[in-house]
Design an enzyme around this catalytic site. Structure first.
Site, mmCIF file in Angstrom:
data_model
loop_
_atom_site.group_PDB
_atom_site.id
_atom_site.type_symbol
_atom_site.label_atom_id
_atom_site.label_comp_id
_atom_site.label_asym_id
_atom_site.label_seq_id
_atom_site.Cartn_x
_atom_site.Cartn_y
_atom_site.Cartn_z
ATOM 1 C CB CYS A 57 -11.639 2.244 -4.826
ATOM 2 S SG CYS A 57 -10.959 2.138 -6.504
ATOM 3 C CB CYS A 61 -9.222 -4.858 -7.271
ATOM 4 S SG CYS A 61 -8.833 -3.564 -8.494
ATOM 5 C CB CYS A 64 -9.023 -4.022 -3.313
ATOM 6 S SG CYS A 64 -8.560 -2.403 -2.647
ATOM 7 C CB CYS A 101 4.909 4.738 -1.144
ATOM 8 S SG CYS A 101 6.550 4.101 -1.570
ATOM 9 C CB CYS A 132 6.668 6.151 -4.481
ATOM 10 S SG CYS A 132 5.773 4.862 -5.381
ATOM 11 C CB CYS A 192 6.954 1.326 -8.207
ATOM 12 S SG CYS A 192 6.644 0.157 -6.863
ATOM 13 N NE ARG A 264 9.078 -1.429 -1.871
ATOM 14 C CZ ARG A 264 8.775 -0.481 -2.765
ATOM 15 N NH1 ARG A 264 7.585 -0.463 -3.328
ATOM 16 N NH2 ARG A 264 9.663 0.433 -3.078
#
Length: 327
Positions: A57, A61, A64, A101, A132, A192, A264
């Site tokens: 990616c 972040c 991550c 998901c 999702c 979500c 969650r």
């Protein structure tokens, strides 16, 4: 386009901070009382999460493992074949999951990749599972394509409060996230949206995150609360552990301020252990990721979750038969 920043309820930062400051027993009582007004107190919604495109990616972040900017040893992988995703979804359904998901490590999907994801959504939906995806930031028109395919939920977390956001991520903004959420809402897809705690933030920042989630309009249907999983090679790997009871408080405050949302218990659940997880369920958590892996980090295995549910008398929401039935 929807204005997601206009409050649904008149929550203020002072009010949310006051909830965090309550005596623990009082906070838990209030959270459980709110929970019982809106949900079966002993039912937990079960979701399974699959990484359909891992690593590489472009974003930075700080938590991550999948950022190309961090040396975590994770190899960049291609987008999975539709057939492989469908086979995993079938297994998840057989294990008791009701929602499937799919996550991809992108800044946002390219049009050529979105076509494959649309096919995945259609096939998984045909199995009778809720669908999702979490694909990063969307461009105009992409949410509508996902809606047409039958997508039920789009995950896009705020991660942390706007005031702390720049200390976690610099390659896109808090406002960028709100823009994607607005596109999802305008397309008629359920939202979500949650965050991560344990990033080195203060309690005030945690309160700010919950406040921003609670004041989304409408409130997210699903709110994942993640405990930072410290991955070697990421900038946040050296952060101090958050006190587990502070995590429980965060769950409880989320339940009180987002009364009709599924809250969650997400990343970091394995590290919490059974006793803290039990407190989180008491605090109003009523959804978990089910299965041995969350994108790239570990998760309690199915047998461990079945054993915990049996001890607590919990049942998987919408699940019939033995698995996670609490008996």
């Amino acid at each position: 386009m929807n204005d997601l920043t206009q409050p649904v309820a008149a929550w203020s930062l002072a009010q949310v901070e006051a909830l965090f400051a309550l005596p623990f027993n009082d906070l838990m009582f209030q959270a459980q009382s709110v929970h019982r007004q809106h949900f079966d107190a002993n039912a937990v919604q079960l979701s399974t999460l699959l990484s359909i495109k891992t690593g590489g990616c472009s974003e930075d972040c700080g938590y991550c493992s999948q950022s190309a900017r961090h040396d975590t040893g994770l190899e960049r992988e291609k987008l999975l074949d539709v057939a492989e995703v469908v086979a995993t979804a079938k297994a998840a359904k057989e294990a008791g999951a009701t929602r499937f998901c799919m996550g991809a490590a992108w800044r946002g999907p390219k049009d050529k990749d979105l076509g494959a994801v649309v096919d995945m959504v259609k096939e998984v939906k045909a199995l009778g599972l809720e669908t999702c995806v979490t694909l990063g930031m969307l461009k105009p028109g992409q949410a509508e394509q996902l809606k047409e395919a039958g997508l039920d939920y789009y995950n896009h977390n705020l991660d942390t409060a706007s005031e702390f956001y720049g200390q976690v991520i610099t390659t896109h903004t808090h406002a960028d996230r709100l823009d994607t959420l607005a596109q999802v809402r305008d397309a008629g897809i359920h939202v979500c949206c949650g965050g991560i705690v344990g990033l080195g933030e203060s309690r005030r920042v945690r309160a700010g995150l919950v406040l921003e989630l609670a004041n989304l309009n409408p409130q997210p249907e699903s709110v994942p609360i993640n405990m930072l999983v410290k991955v070697p090679g990421t900038p946040m790997a050296a952060e101090e552990d958050l006190d587990p009871l502070e995590f429980v408080r965060t769950i409880a405050v989320a339940r009180i301020t987002l009364p009709a949302s599924h809250v969650r218990l997400s990343a970091g659940r394995r590290e919490l252990g059974e006793a803290v997880q039990a407190l989180c369920f008491l605090a109003g958590a009523n959804s978990i990721f089910y299965g041995d892996k969350l994108l790239t980090t570990g998760n309690p295995d199915v047998e461990a979750d079945e054993a915990l549910f049996a001890k607590l008398g919990l049942k998987g929401e919408g699940v019939q038969g033995r698995r996670c039935a609490g008996h």
